[in-house]
Design a protein around this motif. Structure first.
Motif, PDB file in Angstrom:
ATOM      1  N   GLU A  65     109.068  55.352  60.141  1.00 29.07           N
ATOM      2  CA  GLU A  65     108.488  54.714  61.329  1.00 29.07           C
ATOM      3  C   GLU A  65     107.696  53.466  60.945  1.00 29.07           C
ATOM      4  OE1 GLU A  65     108.949  55.341  64.557  1.00 29.07           O
ATOM      5  OE2 GLU A  65     110.275  57.011  64.106  1.00 29.07           O
ATOM      6  N   VAL A  66     106.913  53.565  59.884  1.00 26.53           N
ATOM      7  CA  VAL A  66     106.102  52.423  59.451  1.00 26.53           C
ATOM      8  C   VAL A  66     107.002  51.282  58.987  1.00 26.53           C
ATOM      9  CG1 VAL A  66     104.458  51.601  57.701  1.00 26.53           C
ATOM     10  CG2 VAL A  66     104.071  53.790  58.864  1.00 26.53           C
ATOM     11  N   ARG A  67     107.975  51.594  58.136  1.00 22.19           N
ATOM     12  CA  ARG A  67     108.830  50.545  57.559  1.00 22.19           C
ATOM     13  C   ARG A  67     109.776  49.907  58.569  1.00 22.19           C
ATOM     14  NH1 ARG A  67     109.380  54.282  53.357  1.00 22.19           N
ATOM     15  NH2 ARG A  67     111.416  54.885  54.181  1.00 22.19           N
ATOM     16  N   GLU A  68     110.364  50.697  59.459  1.00 29.45           N
ATOM     17  CA  GLU A  68     111.501  50.221  60.245  1.00 29.45           C
ATOM     18  C   GLU A  68     111.257  50.081  61.741  1.00 29.45           C
ATOM     19  OE1 GLU A  68     114.868  52.698  59.336  1.00 29.45           O
ATOM     20  OE2 GLU A  68     114.418  52.635  57.182  1.00 29.45           O
ATOM     21  N   HIS A  69     110.262  50.749  62.289  1.00 32.77           N
ATOM     22  CA  HIS A  69     110.130  50.818  63.740  1.00 32.77           C
ATOM     23  C   HIS A  69     108.784  50.275  64.215  1.00 32.77           C
ATOM     24  CE1 HIS A  69     113.895  52.945  63.823  1.00 32.77           C
ATOM     25  NE2 HIS A  69     113.436  53.786  62.920  1.00 32.77           N
ATOM     26  N   LEU A  70     108.534  50.427  65.506  1.00 32.56           N
ATOM     27  CA  LEU A  70     107.362  49.818  66.128  1.00 32.56           C
ATOM     28  C   LEU A  70     106.436  50.826  66.803  1.00 32.56           C
ATOM     29  CD1 LEU A  70     109.273  46.822  67.741  1.00 32.56           C
ATOM     30  CD2 LEU A  70     107.941  46.803  65.622  1.00 32.56           C
ATOM     31  N   ALA A  71     106.656  52.113  66.611  1.00 31.53           N
ATOM     32  CA  ALA A  71     105.792  53.112  67.244  1.00 31.53           C
ATOM     33  C   ALA A  71     104.378  53.061  66.671  1.00 31.53           C
ATOM     34  CB  ALA A  71     106.376  54.512  67.081  1.00 31.53           C
ATOM     35  N   THR A  72     104.257  52.639  65.440  1.00 36.45           N
ATOM     36  CA  THR A  72     102.959  52.451  64.813  1.00 36.45           C
ATOM     37  C   THR A  72     102.864  51.004  64.364  1.00 36.45           C
ATOM     38  OG1 THR A  72     101.503  53.072  62.989  1.00 36.45           O
ATOM     39  CG2 THR A  72     103.864  53.294  62.589  1.00 36.45           C
ATOM     40  N   TYR A  73     101.683  50.449  64.441  1.00 37.62           N
ATOM     41  CA  TYR A  73     101.490  49.067  63.996  1.00 37.62           C
ATOM     42  C   TYR A  73     100.996  49.006  62.559  1.00 37.62           C
ATOM     43  CZ  TYR A  73     102.008  47.618  68.902  1.00 37.62           C
ATOM     44  OH  TYR A  73     102.453  47.384  70.170  1.00 37.62           O
ATOM     45  N   GLU A  74     101.095  50.099  61.863  1.00 38.41           N
ATOM     46  CA  GLU A  74     100.742  50.132  60.450  1.00 38.41           C
ATOM     47  C   GLU A  74     101.836  49.385  59.677  1.00 38.41           C
ATOM     48  OE1 GLU A  74      98.590  53.422  57.664  1.00 38.41           O
ATOM     49  OE2 GLU A  74      99.607  54.140  59.441  1.00 38.41           O
ATOM     50  N   TYR A  75     101.461  48.566  58.710  1.00 35.93           N
ATOM     51  CA  TYR A  75     102.426  47.793  57.932  1.00 35.93           C
ATOM     52  C   TYR A  75     102.818  48.489  56.634  1.00 35.93           C
ATOM     53  CZ  TYR A  75     101.719  43.364  60.547  1.00 35.93           C
ATOM     54  OH  TYR A  75     101.674  42.380  61.492  1.00 35.93           O
ATOM     55  N   ASP A  76     101.852  49.100  55.980  1.00 35.33           N
ATOM     56  CA  ASP A  76     102.079  49.714  54.677  1.00 35.33           C
ATOM     57  C   ASP A  76     102.133  51.226  54.825  1.00 35.33           C
ATOM     58  OD1 ASP A  76     101.975  47.208  53.325  1.00 35.33           O
ATOM     59  OD2 ASP A  76      99.776  47.274  53.462  1.00 35.33           O
ATOM     60  N   VAL A  77     103.131  51.812  54.206  1.00 38.18           N
ATOM     61  CA  VAL A  77     103.287  53.266  54.274  1.00 38.18           C
ATOM     62  C   VAL A  77     102.137  53.916  53.518  1.00 38.18           C
ATOM     63  CG1 VAL A  77     104.743  55.217  53.618  1.00 38.18           C
ATOM     64  CG2 VAL A  77     105.799  53.079  54.414  1.00 38.18           C
ATOM     65  N   PRO A  78     101.376  54.771  54.200  1.00 37.73           N
ATOM     66  CA  PRO A  78     100.321  55.486  53.474  1.00 37.73           C
ATOM     67  C   PRO A  78     100.958  56.464  52.485  1.00 37.73           C
ATOM     68  CG  PRO A  78     100.429  56.207  55.770  1.00 37.73           C
ATOM     69  CD  PRO A  78     101.434  55.116  55.603  1.00 37.73           C
ATOM     70  N   ASP A  79     100.305  56.666  51.360  1.00 37.47           N
ATOM     71  CA  ASP A  79     100.871  57.618  50.403  1.00 37.47           C
ATOM     72  C   ASP A  79     100.616  59.047  50.881  1.00 37.47           C
ATOM     73  OD1 ASP A  79      98.201  58.213  49.671  1.00 37.47           O
ATOM     74  OD2 ASP A  79      98.307  57.024  47.836  1.00 37.47           O
ATOM     75  N   LEU A  80     101.206  59.978  50.181  1.00 40.09           N
ATOM     76  CA  LEU A  80     101.103  61.388  50.578  1.00 40.09           C
ATOM     77  C   LEU A  80      99.650  61.866  50.551  1.00 40.09           C
ATOM     78  CD1 LEU A  80     102.599  63.910  51.481  1.00 40.09           C
ATOM     79  CD2 LEU A  80     103.048  64.431  49.067  1.00 40.09           C
ATOM     80  N   ALA A  81      98.871  61.400  49.621  1.00 37.29           N
ATOM     81  CA  ALA A  81      97.454  61.795  49.564  1.00 37.29           C
ATOM     82  C   ALA A  81      96.714  61.332  50.820  1.00 37.29           C
ATOM     83  CB  ALA A  81      96.798  61.246  48.303  1.00 37.29           C
TER      84      ALA A  81
END
Length: 187
Positions: free
Chosen positions: A29-45
């Motif tokens: 969702e973060v990398r490819e779509h627009l449901a979230t406006y977050e740019y960088d994928v948060p890590d698992l932690a």
């Protein structure tokens, strides 16, 4: 009309072992779509930290499994952190693409609405990133959400200015009567 959820659908509270699947879905969702406006994928932690904050505050965080496979997740959290908003929650729901159109988002949302109502919350807000997300808006509308407003050009992602839609649904008595002072929430 929404399709009925598959008979093999199981909804349950998310547990720590679900976080890898939740993280993988959210990363797309973060990398490819627009449901979230977050740019960088948060890590698992970081996903673990976010999950822990939500569940420790007493908000519902749910997982859907269909035929034993992870199908999606939904959660509610504080709409805003100021004390006067404590009876209002914001929902989030994400479904694995292979399970789109099978009633799983609806089932998760119905359970989330029920859980939040039982906890004493009075309003639920859907903040829909990308004002052209007709599927999300239709799902929320079918579940009793009404358009509260459109914020034009509020966010920017993938080189585009994006509208943000907010929809609102009362829970329980909504904004009538005295609320329960002991609702869960961020302190």
């Amino acid at each position: 009309m929404s399709p009925a959820a598959p008979a093999s659908l199981q909804l349950r509270p998310a547990v720590e072992s679900d976080l890898a699947a939740i993280h993988a879905l959210y990363a797309v969702e973060v990398r490819e779509h627009l449901a979230t406006y977050e740019y960088d994928v948060p890590d698992l932690a970081e996903m673990h930290r976010r999950w822990r904050v939500i569940v420790d505050a007493g908000y519902p965080y749910l997982v859907a499994e269909c035929g034993g496979a992870f199908a999606g997740y939904a959660y509610a959290t504080s709409y805003r952190t100021r004390i006067g908003y404590r009876w209002t929650v914001e929902n989030s729901v994400y479904i694995e693409p292979a399970f789109h159109g099978r009633g799983i988002g609806r089932a998760l949302m119905l359970r989330l609405i029920d859980d939040c109502t039982a906890l004493g919350f009075r309003q639920m807000v859907a903040v829909i990133g990308d004002g052209s997300n007709a599927a999300s808006m239709a799902l929320h509308e079918r579940l009793g959400f009404k358009l509260a407003g459109v914020f034009h050009g509020l966010g920017r992602k993938h080189g585009r200015w994006l509208d943000t839609v907010q929809m609102l649904r009362p829970l329980g008595d909504g904004n009538f009567g005295e609320p329960d002072e002991n609702v869960p929430g961020l302190k």
